[in-house]
Design an enzyme around this catalytic site. Structure first.
Site, PDB file in Angstrom:
ATOM      1  N   GLU A  42      63.507  15.118  87.622  1.00 25.57           N
ATOM      2  CA  GLU A  42      64.494  15.972  86.174  1.00 25.57           C
ATOM      3  C   GLU A  42      65.301  14.954  85.731  1.00 25.57           C
ATOM      4  O   GLU A  42      65.387  14.984  84.298  1.00 25.57           O
ATOM      5  CB  GLU A  42      65.113  17.052  86.766  1.00 25.57           C
ATOM      6  CG  GLU A  42      64.322  17.982  87.310  1.00 25.57           C
ATOM      7  CD  GLU A  42      63.725  18.671  86.044  1.00 25.57           C
ATOM      8  OE1 GLU A  42      63.771  18.685  84.936  1.00 25.57           O
ATOM      9  OE2 GLU A  42      62.789  19.490  86.419  1.00 25.57           O
ATOM     10  N   TYR A 125      71.046  22.775  83.006  1.00 25.95           N
ATOM     11  CA  TYR A 125      69.628  22.782  83.041  1.00 25.95           C
ATOM     12  C   TYR A 125      69.090  22.285  84.406  1.00 25.95           C
ATOM     13  O   TYR A 125      68.304  22.775  85.166  1.00 25.95           O
ATOM     14  CB  TYR A 125      69.160  22.076  81.822  1.00 25.95           C
ATOM     15  CG  TYR A 125      67.746  21.806  82.143  1.00 25.95           C
ATOM     16  CD1 TYR A 125      66.633  22.749  81.770  1.00 25.95           C
ATOM     17  CD2 TYR A 125      67.098  20.486  82.642  1.00 25.95           C
ATOM     18  CE1 TYR A 125      65.277  22.572  82.380  1.00 25.95           C
ATOM     19  CE2 TYR A 125      65.892  20.198  83.064  1.00 25.95           C
ATOM     20  CZ  TYR A 125      64.942  21.304  82.958  1.00 25.95           C
ATOM     21  OH  TYR A 125      63.660  20.977  83.403  1.00 25.95           O
ATOM     22  N   ASP A 143      65.293  23.897  78.416  1.00 31.00           N
ATOM     23  CA  ASP A 143      65.417  22.518  78.087  1.00 31.00           C
ATOM     24  C   ASP A 143      65.066  22.349  76.450  1.00 31.00           C
ATOM     25  O   ASP A 143      64.705  23.860  76.041  1.00 31.00           O
ATOM     26  CB  ASP A 143      64.486  21.411  78.891  1.00 31.00           C
ATOM     27  CG  ASP A 143      63.143  22.011  78.742  1.00 31.00           C
ATOM     28  OD1 ASP A 143      62.729  22.941  78.247  1.00 31.00           O
ATOM     29  OD2 ASP A 143      62.330  21.202  79.056  1.00 31.00           O
TER      30      ASP A 143
END
Ligand code: SF4
Length: 301
Positions: A42, A125, A143
């Protein structure tokens, strides 16, 4: 939600999930539920294209296979392993987070959104992504890709409507992992920003924006600050490269550093170089030390 809306949502979920099952790219971070590996992916994906992340993800994990191994790494080692990814401050933030988790949480990433968000550098997020993809929690996330897809599938009646609220309202109670991944994949492969492929879209029959989004061309990028036609971003990368090659984490004189990163470097370039270095100091990447009236640069520890 009215009965009609619920029925549309049910059909939309079925179609999107079926498409995802048949079309999803076999990305390595989709084959693991290891929280550390998910977190690394991520952070890497935040500002870097998937194709580039694919090259560096495995290499980084080979060098630092666990959160604990990363927590023990010096800045120079972390940046060596991050080489080629750009935005180096992400690597240092990730290492700092690993240190914090090892110091205060026994080296295990927490499994709730609240606890994840309390960690340095983790926003809404990323916390949602780790909670959902690693710990299997039914958490909504937004996102850039999901935001675009939701704005097109569920056009807000008013500007400023909360996209996070929409994401939460439509999140299925089961299969949240696949649902979130499917929304992202649709945004990445079909419902792209500049030219959505509505004719290939599995949910076009349910989409109020189908065939109505005009293809747009990217605005020309704003001129980046730089020197002699070279963006400062490149010079910052060169500084990191020079420091990477210093033996044993030694330091280098500011003026020598200037000569290594810029042709025809002169004393007049020093204020500009100091501004670049200040930014890198703020990002926790480098350390400036004054000694006998001279300034030396090294990696921060
Ligand atoms: Fe995006 Fe077009 Fe699909 Fe709507 S139909 S979700 S605009 S690709």
């Amino acid at each position: 939600m009215s009965g009609k809306s619920l029925s549309r949502l049910g059909t939309l979920r079925r179609r999107l999930l079926a498409w995802y099952r048949s079309s999803a790219r076999p990305l390595p971070w989709r084959k693991t539920h290891n929280p550390y590996r998910i977190l690394v992916s991520e952070v890497m994906l935040q500002q870097t294209q998937v194709n580039r992340v694919l090259i560096h993800y495995r290499r980084f994990l080979k060098r630092f296979p666990t959160l604990r191994s990363l927590s023990r790494a010096g800045t120079a080692d972390v940046l060596r392993a991050w080489r080629g990814m750009g935005y180096n401050n992400r690597a240092v933030r990730l290492r700092n987070l690993a240190k914090e988790v090892c110091a205060t949480m026994g080296g295990r990433l927490p499994g709730t959104v609240g606890a994840l968000r309390s960690l340095p550098g983790i926003g809404r997020y990323t916390a949602g992504a780790v909670a959902c993809f690693a710990f299997g929690l039914p958490v909504a996330m937004v996102d850039t890709n999901i935001q675009r897809v939701l704005n097109r599938l569920f056009p807000a009646p008013q500007k400023g409507s909360d996209i996070w609220r929409t994401a939460e309202d439509i999140l299925p109670s089961k299969n949240a992992y696949s649902w979130n991944q499917a929304l992202m994949e649709l945004g990445a492969l079909i419902c792209t920003a500049s030219s959505p492929r509505c004719s290939d879209c599995p949910v076009s029959a349910l989409c109020p924006s189908a065939f109505a989004v005009r293809s747009t061309f990217r605005k020309p990028a704003k001129a980046e600050p730089g020197k002699d036609g070279i963006p400062d971003r490149i010079y910052r990368g060169r500084i990191i490269e020079v420091l990477r090659h210093l033996d044993g984490g030694r330091s280098i004189h500011v003026r020598q550093l200037g000569k290594r990163i810029k042709r025809n470097f002169t004393a007049g370039d020093l204020p500009w170089l100091r501004t670049l270095l200040s930014g890198l100091v703020r990002d926790g990447l480098v350390f400036l030390r004054a000694r006998s009236g001279n300034e030396y640069v090294s990696f921060a520890e």
